[in-house]
Enzyme design. Sequence first.
Site, short mmCIF file in Angstrom:
data_model
loop_
_atom_site.label_atom_id
_atom_site.label_comp_id
_atom_site.label_asym_id
_atom_site.label_seq_id
_atom_site.Cartn_x
_atom_site.Cartn_y
_atom_site.Cartn_z
N CYS A 3 1.95 1.87 -9.42
CA CYS A 3 1.34 0.79 -10.36
C CYS A 3 1.10 1.57 -11.70
O CYS A 3 0.40 2.58 -11.62
CB CYS A 3 -0.04 0.63 -9.70
SG CYS A 3 -1.08 -0.38 -10.60
N CYS A 29 -13.14 -10.17 5.31
CA CYS A 29 -13.03 -11.01 3.77
C CYS A 29 -14.30 -11.55 3.43
O CYS A 29 -15.14 -12.04 4.19
CB CYS A 29 -12.20 -11.96 3.62
SG CYS A 29 -11.95 -13.03 2.21
N CYS A 41 -10.92 -3.51 -2.63
CA CYS A 41 -10.65 -3.72 -4.09
C CYS A 41 -10.74 -2.17 -4.74
O CYS A 41 -11.91 -1.29 -4.11
CB CYS A 41 -11.51 -4.48 -4.90
SG CYS A 41 -11.36 -4.39 -6.69
N CYS A 49 -9.23 -10.92 1.68
CA CYS A 49 -7.75 -11.11 2.40
C CYS A 49 -6.71 -11.51 1.59
O CYS A 49 -7.07 -11.58 0.37
CB CYS A 49 -8.14 -11.98 3.49
SG CYS A 49 -8.48 -13.77 2.79
N CYS A 54 1.70 -8.53 -6.49
CA CYS A 54 2.99 -8.19 -6.77
C CYS A 54 3.68 -8.04 -5.23
O CYS A 54 5.02 -7.66 -5.12
CB CYS A 54 3.29 -7.03 -7.40
SG CYS A 54 2.36 -5.51 -6.63
N CYS A 121 3.69 -4.88 13.67
CA CYS A 121 3.83 -4.79 15.23
C CYS A 121 5.02 -4.86 15.37
O CYS A 121 5.72 -4.36 16.46
CB CYS A 121 3.14 -6.10 15.62
SG CYS A 121 3.66 -7.60 14.94
N HIS A 420 3.62 -12.25 17.13
CA HIS A 420 3.07 -11.06 17.40
C HIS A 420 4.33 -10.10 18.36
O HIS A 420 4.70 -10.73 19.28
CB HIS A 420 1.92 -10.96 18.15
CG HIS A 420 1.43 -9.58 18.29
ND1 HIS A 420 1.21 -8.59 17.07
CD2 HIS A 420 0.87 -8.84 19.32
CE1 HIS A 420 0.51 -7.46 17.84
NE2 HIS A 420 0.57 -7.64 19.09
#
Length: 475
Positions: A3, A29, A41, A49, A54, A121, A420
Amino acid sequence: MECPHLMTSVFAAVEPARFPSGSPSSWCCSVCRSNKSTWMCLTCLSVHCGSYRCDEFVVNDTKLGQVQKLREHLQSLENSNLNERKRKLLEISPLNSKLLKDDSGSPSLFATGLRNLGNTCFMNAILQSLSNIEQFSCYFKELPVVALRSGKTAGRRMYHTRSQGDSSVSLVEEFRKTLCSLWQGNQTAFSPDALFYVIWKVMPNFRGYQQHDAHEFLRYLLDHLHRELQGSNNGAFSTSAAQDRLSSDAKCCINGTCTVVTSVFSGMLQNEVNCLICGTESRKFDPFLDLSLDIPSQFRIKRSKDQDPGPTCTLRDCLCSFTDLEELDETELYMCHKCMKRQKSTKKFWIRKLPKVLCLHLKRFHWTAFLRNKVDTYVEFPVRGLDMSSYLLEPENTEKCLYDLAAVVVHHGSGVGSGHYTAYGCHKEQWYHFNDSTVTLTNEAAVVKAKAYILFYVQQIQTDSGSRETKSCSD
Protein backbone atom coordinates in the site's frame (compact mmCIF):
# COMPACT_ATOMS: atom_id res chain seq x y z
CA MET A 1 0.04 -5.63 -2.47
CA GLU A 2 2.26 -2.88 -1.02
CA CYS A 3 0.00 0.00 0.00
CA PRO A 4 1.60 3.35 -1.05
CA HIS A 5 -0.54 5.23 1.50
CA LEU A 6 0.37 3.13 4.54
CA MET A 7 2.83 5.64 6.03
CA THR A 8 0.21 8.41 5.98
CA SER A 9 -2.80 6.29 6.95
CA VAL A 10 -1.73 4.26 9.98
CA PHE A 11 -2.14 6.28 13.14
CA ALA A 12 -3.61 3.63 15.43
CA ALA A 13 -1.49 2.25 18.27
CA VAL A 14 -2.20 -0.98 20.10
CA GLU A 15 -4.65 0.26 22.73
CA PRO A 16 -6.65 -2.71 24.13
CA ALA A 17 -9.15 -0.40 25.83
CA ARG A 18 -10.34 0.83 22.42
CA PHE A 19 -10.91 -2.67 21.03
CA PRO A 20 -14.38 -4.29 21.02
CA SER A 21 -14.96 -6.97 23.64
CA GLY A 22 -14.44 -10.64 22.80
CA SER A 23 -12.14 -12.30 20.29
CA PRO A 24 -11.50 -10.67 16.88
CA SER A 25 -13.38 -13.48 15.10
CA SER A 26 -16.54 -12.52 17.01
CA TRP A 27 -16.42 -8.76 16.32
CA CYS A 28 -19.34 -7.20 14.44
CA CYS A 29 -19.57 -4.31 11.99
CA SER A 30 -20.19 -1.05 13.90
CA VAL A 31 -22.83 -0.05 11.30
CA CYS A 32 -24.85 -3.16 10.37
CA ARG A 33 -23.75 -5.55 13.19
CA SER A 34 -22.76 -8.23 10.68
CA ASN A 35 -19.93 -10.54 11.77
CA LYS A 36 -19.13 -11.67 8.20
CA SER A 37 -15.73 -10.57 6.83
CA THR A 38 -15.11 -7.79 9.35
CA TRP A 39 -12.14 -5.41 9.13
CA MET A 40 -10.47 -2.97 11.50
CA CYS A 41 -9.59 0.52 10.30
CA LEU A 42 -5.87 1.23 10.81
CA THR A 43 -6.60 4.93 11.32
CA CYS A 44 -9.39 4.92 13.94
CA LEU A 45 -9.69 1.22 14.95
CA SER A 46 -13.37 1.12 13.91
CA VAL A 47 -14.70 -2.29 12.83
CA HIS A 48 -16.63 -2.54 9.56
CA CYS A 49 -17.69 -5.28 7.14
CA GLY A 50 -16.90 -5.68 3.44
CA SER A 51 -13.42 -5.56 1.98
CA TYR A 52 -10.70 -3.19 0.96
CA ARG A 53 -11.48 -0.95 -1.99
CA CYS A 54 -8.71 -2.63 -3.99
CA ASP A 55 -9.65 -6.12 -2.69
CA GLU A 56 -6.00 -6.78 -1.86
CA PHE A 57 -4.16 -7.59 1.36
CA VAL A 58 -1.52 -5.12 2.56
CA VAL A 59 1.82 -6.90 3.00
CA ASN A 60 4.13 -3.99 3.83
CA ASP A 61 4.45 -2.17 7.17
CA THR A 62 5.37 1.20 8.68
CA LYS A 63 8.91 1.92 9.88
CA LEU A 64 7.73 1.37 13.46
CA GLY A 65 6.10 -1.96 12.57
CA GLN A 66 2.65 -0.82 13.71
CA VAL A 67 0.72 -3.21 11.44
CA GLN A 68 2.79 -6.17 12.66
CA LYS A 69 2.25 -5.20 16.32
CA LEU A 70 -1.49 -4.92 15.75
CA ARG A 71 -1.62 -8.30 14.01
CA GLU A 72 0.27 -9.97 16.86
CA HIS A 73 -1.99 -8.41 19.48
CA LEU A 74 -5.16 -9.49 17.67
CA GLN A 75 -3.70 -12.97 17.35
CA SER A 76 -3.00 -13.13 21.10
CA LEU A 77 -6.59 -12.07 21.81
CA GLU A 78 -7.89 -14.84 19.57
CA ASN A 79 -5.58 -17.42 21.17
CA SER A 80 -6.57 -16.52 24.74
CA ASN A 81 -10.26 -16.69 23.89
CA LEU A 82 -9.92 -20.10 22.22
CA ASN A 83 -7.93 -21.49 25.16
CA GLU A 84 -10.61 -20.27 27.58
CA ARG A 85 -13.37 -21.88 25.50
CA LYS A 86 -11.41 -25.13 25.39
CA ARG A 87 -10.95 -25.14 29.19
CA LYS A 88 -14.66 -24.56 29.83
CA LEU A 89 -15.64 -27.21 27.29
CA LEU A 90 -13.49 -29.83 28.99
CA GLU A 91 -14.90 -28.90 32.40
CA ILE A 92 -18.48 -29.24 31.15
CA SER A 93 -18.12 -32.51 29.27
CA PRO A 94 -15.77 -35.29 30.47
CA LEU A 95 -16.35 -37.00 27.11
CA ASN A 96 -14.11 -34.39 25.49
CA SER A 97 -11.17 -35.81 27.41
CA LYS A 98 -10.95 -38.29 24.52
CA LEU A 99 -9.29 -35.48 22.60
CA LEU A 100 -6.51 -35.28 25.18
CA LYS A 101 -5.96 -38.82 26.46
CA ASP A 102 -5.93 -42.30 25.03
CA ASP A 103 -7.13 -45.48 26.70
CA SER A 104 -3.99 -45.76 28.86
CA GLY A 105 -4.58 -42.31 30.34
CA SER A 106 -1.35 -40.85 28.93
CA PRO A 107 -1.39 -37.69 26.80
CA SER A 108 -1.83 -38.33 23.09
CA LEU A 109 -1.87 -36.26 19.93
CA PHE A 110 -5.15 -34.62 19.02
CA ALA A 111 -6.33 -32.63 16.08
CA THR A 112 -5.70 -28.92 15.62
CA GLY A 113 -8.08 -26.67 13.72
CA LEU A 114 -7.19 -23.97 11.19
CA ARG A 115 -8.47 -20.44 11.63
CA ASN A 116 -10.54 -18.95 8.84
CA LEU A 117 -8.70 -15.87 7.58
CA GLY A 118 -11.67 -14.63 5.55
CA ASN A 119 -13.43 -17.18 3.31
CA THR A 120 -10.40 -19.48 3.49
CA CYS A 121 -12.40 -22.61 4.33
CA PHE A 122 -11.51 -23.95 0.85
CA MET A 123 -7.82 -23.83 1.82
CA ASN A 124 -8.36 -25.20 5.34
CA ALA A 125 -10.30 -28.23 4.07
CA ILE A 126 -7.54 -29.13 1.60
CA LEU A 127 -4.74 -28.63 4.15
CA GLN A 128 -6.48 -30.82 6.72
CA SER A 129 -7.09 -33.52 4.10
CA LEU A 130 -3.45 -33.54 2.98
CA SER A 131 -2.29 -33.68 6.61
CA ASN A 132 -4.12 -37.01 6.95
CA ILE A 133 -2.27 -38.55 4.00
CA GLU A 134 0.72 -39.69 6.01
CA GLN A 135 3.09 -40.71 3.24
CA PHE A 136 2.67 -37.22 1.76
CA SER A 137 2.59 -35.07 4.90
CA CYS A 138 5.43 -36.95 6.62
CA TYR A 139 7.77 -36.18 3.73
CA PHE A 140 7.36 -32.45 4.38
CA LYS A 141 7.50 -32.76 8.15
CA GLU A 142 10.84 -34.59 7.86
CA LEU A 143 12.39 -31.83 5.74
CA PRO A 144 15.01 -29.62 7.41
CA VAL A 145 14.04 -26.09 8.39
CA VAL A 146 14.89 -23.58 5.68
CA ALA A 147 16.40 -20.34 7.01
CA LEU A 148 15.15 -17.65 4.63
CA ARG A 149 16.61 -14.77 6.61
CA SER A 150 19.56 -14.35 8.96
CA GLY A 151 20.90 -11.90 11.50
CA LYS A 152 18.54 -9.85 13.64
CA THR A 153 15.47 -10.90 11.65
CA ALA A 154 16.12 -14.65 11.90
CA GLY A 155 13.21 -16.60 13.35
CA ARG A 156 10.76 -13.72 13.13
CA ARG A 157 7.46 -13.97 11.29
CA MET A 158 7.77 -12.68 7.74
CA TYR A 159 5.32 -10.47 5.87
CA HIS A 160 6.68 -10.56 2.35
CA THR A 161 7.08 -7.50 0.17
CA ARG A 162 8.11 -7.16 -3.44
CA SER A 163 11.44 -5.64 -2.39
CA GLN A 164 12.45 -8.92 -0.71
CA GLY A 165 12.41 -10.77 -4.01
CA ASP A 166 11.08 -14.25 -4.75
CA SER A 167 14.06 -15.92 -3.02
CA SER A 168 12.57 -14.88 0.33
CA VAL A 169 9.35 -16.81 -0.33
CA SER A 170 9.08 -20.57 0.12
CA LEU A 171 5.74 -22.30 -0.31
CA VAL A 172 7.34 -25.61 0.68
CA GLU A 173 8.69 -24.19 3.94
CA GLU A 174 5.40 -22.56 5.00
CA PHE A 175 3.51 -25.71 3.99
CA ARG A 176 5.93 -27.74 6.15
CA LYS A 177 5.39 -25.44 9.14
CA THR A 178 1.62 -25.70 8.79
CA LEU A 179 1.63 -29.50 8.62
CA CYS A 180 3.93 -29.69 11.65
CA SER A 181 1.49 -27.55 13.64
CA LEU A 182 -1.62 -29.60 12.93
CA TRP A 183 -1.07 -32.66 15.14
CA GLN A 184 1.04 -31.22 17.97
CA GLY A 185 -1.86 -31.27 20.42
CA ASN A 186 -0.83 -28.03 22.11
CA GLN A 187 -3.45 -25.66 20.75
CA THR A 188 -7.05 -25.70 19.60
CA ALA A 189 -6.44 -23.79 16.36
CA PHE A 190 -3.52 -22.67 14.23
CA SER A 191 -3.50 -19.58 12.05
CA PRO A 192 -2.05 -20.34 8.57
CA ASP A 193 -1.51 -16.65 7.85
CA ALA A 194 2.16 -16.99 6.83
CA LEU A 195 1.24 -19.73 4.35
CA PHE A 196 -1.69 -17.69 3.09
CA TYR A 197 0.55 -14.69 2.35
CA VAL A 198 2.93 -16.89 0.34
CA ILE A 199 -0.03 -18.36 -1.56
CA TRP A 200 -1.11 -14.83 -2.46
CA LYS A 201 2.35 -14.08 -3.78
CA VAL A 202 2.88 -17.24 -5.85
CA MET A 203 -0.76 -17.96 -6.80
CA PRO A 204 -2.41 -14.65 -7.80
CA ASN A 205 -5.70 -16.43 -8.62
CA PHE A 206 -6.33 -16.83 -4.90
CA ARG A 207 -5.75 -13.24 -3.83
CA GLY A 208 -8.62 -11.50 -2.13
CA TYR A 209 -11.19 -12.79 0.29
CA GLN A 210 -13.87 -14.21 -1.97
CA GLN A 211 -14.74 -17.91 -1.86
CA HIS A 212 -12.65 -20.15 -4.14
CA ASP A 213 -13.06 -23.68 -5.44
CA ALA A 214 -11.30 -26.25 -3.23
CA HIS A 215 -10.44 -28.56 -6.14
CA GLU A 216 -8.91 -25.73 -8.14
CA PHE A 217 -6.87 -24.75 -5.09
CA LEU A 218 -5.67 -28.34 -4.63
CA ARG A 219 -4.45 -28.50 -8.24
CA TYR A 220 -2.62 -25.17 -7.98
CA LEU A 221 -1.10 -26.07 -4.60
CA LEU A 222 0.24 -29.45 -5.76
CA ASP A 223 1.56 -27.94 -8.99
CA HIS A 224 3.45 -25.16 -7.20
CA LEU A 225 4.83 -27.51 -4.53
CA HIS A 226 6.00 -29.84 -7.31
CA ARG A 227 7.71 -27.04 -9.25
CA GLU A 228 9.40 -25.59 -6.17
CA LEU A 229 10.69 -29.00 -5.13
CA GLN A 230 11.99 -29.55 -8.66
CA GLY A 231 13.86 -26.25 -8.48
CA SER A 232 15.58 -27.01 -5.16
CA ASN A 233 18.82 -28.21 -6.74
CA ASN A 234 20.81 -27.19 -3.67
CA GLY A 235 19.21 -29.98 -1.63
CA ALA A 236 17.40 -27.61 0.72
CA PHE A 237 14.21 -29.65 0.40
CA SER A 238 15.59 -33.16 0.51
CA THR A 239 16.91 -35.81 2.87
CA SER A 240 18.61 -39.08 1.99
CA ALA A 241 15.62 -41.07 3.26
CA ALA A 242 13.21 -38.93 1.28
CA GLN A 243 15.22 -39.30 -1.91
CA ASP A 244 15.33 -43.08 -1.47
CA ARG A 245 11.53 -43.16 -1.34
CA LEU A 246 11.29 -41.15 -4.55
CA SER A 247 13.92 -43.00 -6.59
CA SER A 248 11.64 -45.92 -7.42
CA ASP A 249 8.81 -43.67 -8.65
CA ALA A 250 10.54 -41.80 -11.46
CA LYS A 251 8.57 -43.59 -14.20
CA CYS A 252 5.43 -41.48 -13.87
CA CYS A 253 6.68 -37.93 -13.46
CA ILE A 254 5.09 -34.72 -14.67
CA ASN A 255 7.29 -32.09 -16.30
CA GLY A 256 10.67 -33.62 -15.55
CA THR A 257 12.15 -34.61 -12.20
CA CYS A 258 10.07 -36.74 -9.86
CA THR A 259 9.02 -35.18 -6.53
CA VAL A 260 6.91 -36.36 -3.61
CA VAL A 261 3.87 -34.85 -5.38
CA THR A 262 4.22 -37.09 -8.43
CA SER A 263 5.48 -40.03 -6.37
CA VAL A 264 2.31 -40.04 -4.26
CA PHE A 265 -0.44 -38.65 -6.51
CA SER A 266 0.62 -39.29 -10.10
CA GLY A 267 -0.96 -42.01 -12.24
CA MET A 268 -1.20 -42.58 -15.99
CA LEU A 269 -4.21 -42.61 -18.32
CA GLN A 270 -4.42 -44.17 -21.78
CA ASN A 271 -6.79 -42.32 -24.09
CA GLU A 272 -8.00 -44.35 -27.08
CA VAL A 273 -9.84 -42.71 -29.99
CA ASN A 274 -11.23 -44.84 -32.86
CA CYS A 275 -12.40 -43.50 -36.22
CA LEU A 276 -15.86 -44.92 -36.97
CA ILE A 277 -15.27 -44.67 -40.74
CA CYS A 278 -11.94 -46.41 -41.29
CA GLY A 279 -11.29 -47.95 -37.86
CA THR A 280 -7.97 -46.16 -37.29
CA GLU A 281 -7.02 -46.10 -33.59
CA SER A 282 -5.11 -43.30 -31.90
CA ARG A 283 -3.54 -43.72 -28.45
CA LYS A 284 -2.36 -41.01 -26.09
CA PHE A 285 -0.82 -41.28 -22.63
CA ASP A 286 -1.68 -38.62 -20.06
CA PRO A 287 -0.30 -38.37 -16.51
CA PHE A 288 -2.79 -37.29 -13.87
CA LEU A 289 -2.78 -36.12 -10.24
CA ASP A 290 -6.53 -36.61 -9.81
CA LEU A 291 -9.51 -37.87 -11.78
CA SER A 292 -12.52 -35.61 -12.33
CA LEU A 293 -15.66 -37.73 -12.51
CA ASP A 294 -19.06 -36.72 -13.85
CA ILE A 295 -22.12 -37.65 -11.85
CA PRO A 296 -24.20 -39.54 -14.51
CA SER A 297 -27.15 -37.53 -15.80
CA GLN A 298 -29.74 -40.14 -14.77
CA PHE A 299 -28.87 -39.45 -11.13
CA ARG A 300 -29.10 -35.67 -11.46
CA ILE A 301 -32.88 -35.51 -11.81
CA LYS A 302 -34.38 -33.34 -9.09
CA ARG A 303 -37.31 -34.99 -7.36
CA SER A 304 -39.84 -33.54 -4.96
CA LYS A 305 -40.28 -34.92 -1.46
CA ASP A 306 -43.42 -36.75 -2.55
CA GLN A 307 -41.66 -38.59 -5.39
CA ASP A 308 -39.70 -41.82 -5.13
CA PRO A 309 -36.01 -40.96 -4.52
CA GLY A 310 -34.92 -43.30 -7.29
CA PRO A 311 -31.73 -45.38 -7.41
CA THR A 312 -28.69 -44.29 -5.40
CA CYS A 313 -25.68 -43.10 -7.36
CA THR A 314 -22.48 -44.89 -6.38
CA LEU A 315 -18.82 -44.07 -6.89
CA ARG A 316 -18.65 -47.09 -9.20
CA ASP A 317 -21.33 -45.47 -11.40
CA CYS A 318 -19.14 -42.36 -11.69
CA LEU A 319 -16.00 -44.39 -12.46
CA CYS A 320 -17.83 -46.47 -15.08
CA SER A 321 -19.13 -43.29 -16.70
CA PHE A 322 -15.54 -42.01 -16.86
CA THR A 323 -14.08 -45.16 -18.44
CA ASP A 324 -17.04 -46.30 -20.61
CA LEU A 325 -16.80 -46.14 -24.39
CA GLU A 326 -18.52 -43.00 -25.68
CA GLU A 327 -19.22 -41.60 -29.11
CA LEU A 328 -17.96 -38.05 -29.57
CA ASP A 329 -20.60 -35.55 -30.63
CA GLU A 330 -20.54 -33.27 -33.67
CA THR A 331 -18.60 -30.54 -31.83
CA GLU A 332 -15.75 -32.97 -31.01
CA LEU A 333 -15.11 -34.64 -34.38
CA TYR A 334 -11.77 -36.45 -34.48
CA MET A 335 -9.19 -35.49 -37.10
CA CYS A 336 -8.43 -38.87 -38.68
CA HIS A 337 -4.96 -38.94 -40.22
CA LYS A 338 -5.93 -41.78 -42.54
CA CYS A 339 -9.19 -40.24 -43.79
CA MET A 340 -7.46 -36.81 -43.82
CA LYS A 341 -10.55 -35.12 -42.38
CA ARG A 342 -12.64 -34.86 -39.21
CA GLN A 343 -14.74 -37.96 -38.67
CA LYS A 344 -17.15 -39.40 -36.15
CA SER A 345 -15.27 -41.41 -33.56
CA THR A 346 -15.42 -43.13 -30.17
CA LYS A 347 -13.31 -42.41 -27.11
CA LYS A 348 -12.38 -44.57 -24.14
CA PHE A 349 -10.16 -44.01 -21.10
CA TRP A 350 -8.12 -46.73 -19.45
CA ILE A 351 -6.04 -46.33 -16.31
CA ARG A 352 -2.57 -47.50 -17.24
CA LYS A 353 -0.93 -46.90 -13.84
CA LEU A 354 -2.59 -46.29 -10.47
CA PRO A 355 -1.11 -43.81 -7.97
CA LYS A 356 -0.35 -44.50 -4.31
CA VAL A 357 -2.99 -41.96 -3.35
CA LEU A 358 -6.03 -41.81 -5.62
CA CYS A 359 -7.71 -38.41 -5.61
CA LEU A 360 -11.24 -38.47 -7.04
CA HIS A 361 -13.01 -35.18 -7.78
CA LEU A 362 -16.78 -35.36 -8.26
CA LYS A 363 -17.86 -32.68 -10.73
CA ARG A 364 -20.62 -31.01 -8.74
CA PHE A 365 -20.58 -27.65 -10.55
CA HIS A 366 -21.91 -27.25 -14.08
CA TRP A 367 -22.35 -24.15 -16.22
CA THR A 368 -25.78 -23.32 -17.54
CA ALA A 369 -26.64 -20.42 -19.86
CA PHE A 370 -26.14 -17.77 -17.19
CA LEU A 371 -24.74 -19.32 -14.02
CA ARG A 372 -22.93 -22.26 -12.48
CA ASN A 373 -25.27 -24.74 -10.82
CA LYS A 374 -24.42 -27.31 -8.19
CA VAL A 375 -25.26 -31.01 -8.54
CA ASP A 376 -26.40 -31.92 -5.04
CA THR A 377 -26.81 -35.65 -5.71
CA TYR A 378 -25.62 -37.98 -2.96
CA VAL A 379 -22.92 -40.36 -4.17
CA GLU A 380 -22.37 -43.53 -2.16
CA PHE A 381 -18.67 -44.35 -1.65
CA PRO A 382 -16.79 -47.14 0.16
CA VAL A 383 -14.59 -46.49 3.19
CA ARG A 384 -12.51 -49.64 2.68
CA GLY A 385 -11.58 -51.85 -0.23
CA LEU A 386 -12.26 -49.62 -3.25
CA ASP A 387 -11.33 -52.01 -6.08
CA MET A 388 -9.90 -50.26 -9.15
CA SER A 389 -8.85 -53.42 -11.02
CA SER A 390 -11.76 -53.30 -13.52
CA TYR A 391 -10.63 -49.85 -14.74
CA LEU A 392 -7.00 -50.85 -15.31
CA LEU A 393 -5.71 -51.60 -18.81
CA GLU A 394 -3.53 -54.46 -17.56
CA PRO A 395 -4.22 -55.34 -13.91
CA GLU A 396 -0.98 -57.28 -13.29
CA ASN A 397 -1.13 -57.08 -9.49
CA THR A 398 -4.71 -56.86 -8.26
CA GLU A 399 -3.52 -56.41 -4.66
CA LYS A 400 -2.32 -52.92 -5.58
CA CYS A 401 -5.77 -52.05 -6.87
CA LEU A 402 -7.40 -51.85 -3.42
CA TYR A 403 -7.76 -48.50 -1.64
CA ASP A 404 -8.97 -47.23 1.73
CA LEU A 405 -10.49 -43.82 2.33
CA ALA A 406 -8.21 -41.29 4.05
CA ALA A 407 -10.02 -37.95 3.70
CA VAL A 408 -13.13 -36.32 2.23
CA VAL A 409 -13.77 -32.68 1.28
CA VAL A 410 -17.41 -31.57 1.41
CA HIS A 411 -18.99 -28.42 -0.05
CA HIS A 412 -22.04 -27.08 1.79
CA GLY A 413 -24.26 -24.62 -0.08
CA SER A 414 -25.61 -24.04 -3.56
CA GLY A 415 -22.84 -22.35 -5.56
CA VAL A 416 -19.10 -22.53 -6.17
CA GLY A 417 -18.61 -18.86 -5.23
CA SER A 418 -20.51 -19.26 -1.98
CA GLY A 419 -21.18 -21.84 0.69
CA HIS A 420 -18.68 -23.47 3.00
CA TYR A 421 -16.08 -26.26 2.90
CA THR A 422 -15.36 -28.82 5.61
CA ALA A 423 -13.33 -32.02 5.62
CA TYR A 424 -13.28 -35.46 7.20
CA GLY A 425 -9.98 -37.17 7.89
CA CYS A 426 -8.85 -40.49 9.36
CA HIS A 427 -5.89 -40.28 11.74
CA LYS A 428 -4.66 -43.40 13.52
CA GLU A 429 -7.97 -45.19 12.79
CA GLN A 430 -10.04 -42.36 14.29
CA TRP A 431 -12.23 -40.13 12.10
CA TYR A 432 -12.31 -36.36 12.66
CA HIS A 433 -14.48 -33.62 11.20
CA PHE A 434 -12.55 -30.43 10.37
CA ASN A 435 -14.61 -27.23 10.25
CA ASP A 436 -12.05 -24.41 10.24
CA SER A 437 -11.09 -23.82 13.91
CA THR A 438 -13.47 -26.51 15.17
CA VAL A 439 -12.40 -30.15 15.14
CA THR A 440 -14.72 -32.87 16.43
CA LEU A 441 -14.48 -36.62 16.78
CA THR A 442 -16.83 -38.46 14.44
CA ASN A 443 -17.38 -41.95 13.06
CA GLU A 444 -17.64 -43.86 9.81
CA ALA A 445 -21.42 -43.69 9.79
CA ALA A 446 -21.28 -39.89 9.65
CA VAL A 447 -18.55 -39.87 7.00
CA VAL A 448 -20.39 -42.10 4.51
CA LYS A 449 -23.48 -39.85 4.72
CA ALA A 450 -21.50 -36.85 3.46
CA LYS A 451 -22.08 -35.48 -0.04
CA ALA A 452 -18.46 -35.77 -1.06
CA TYR A 453 -16.76 -33.29 -3.38
CA ILE A 454 -13.20 -34.66 -3.26
CA LEU A 455 -12.22 -38.15 -2.06
CA PHE A 456 -8.68 -39.19 -1.12
CA TYR A 457 -8.02 -42.94 -1.20
CA VAL A 458 -4.75 -44.50 0.00
CA GLN A 459 -3.44 -47.68 -1.61
CA GLN A 460 -3.48 -50.77 0.60
CA ILE A 461 -0.19 -52.62 1.08
CA GLN A 462 0.26 -56.34 1.64
CA THR A 463 2.08 -57.26 4.87
CA ASP A 464 4.21 -60.36 5.44
CA SER A 465 1.40 -61.93 7.47
CA GLY A 466 -0.95 -61.61 4.50
CA SER A 467 -3.09 -58.86 6.01
CA ARG A 468 -3.62 -55.55 4.28
CA GLU A 469 -3.03 -52.09 5.68
CA THR A 470 -2.63 -48.56 4.43
CA LYS A 471 0.79 -47.00 4.26
CA SER A 472 1.97 -45.16 7.38
CA CYS A 473 4.51 -42.44 8.07
CA SER A 474 7.37 -44.81 8.77
CA ASP A 475 6.98 -46.74 5.51
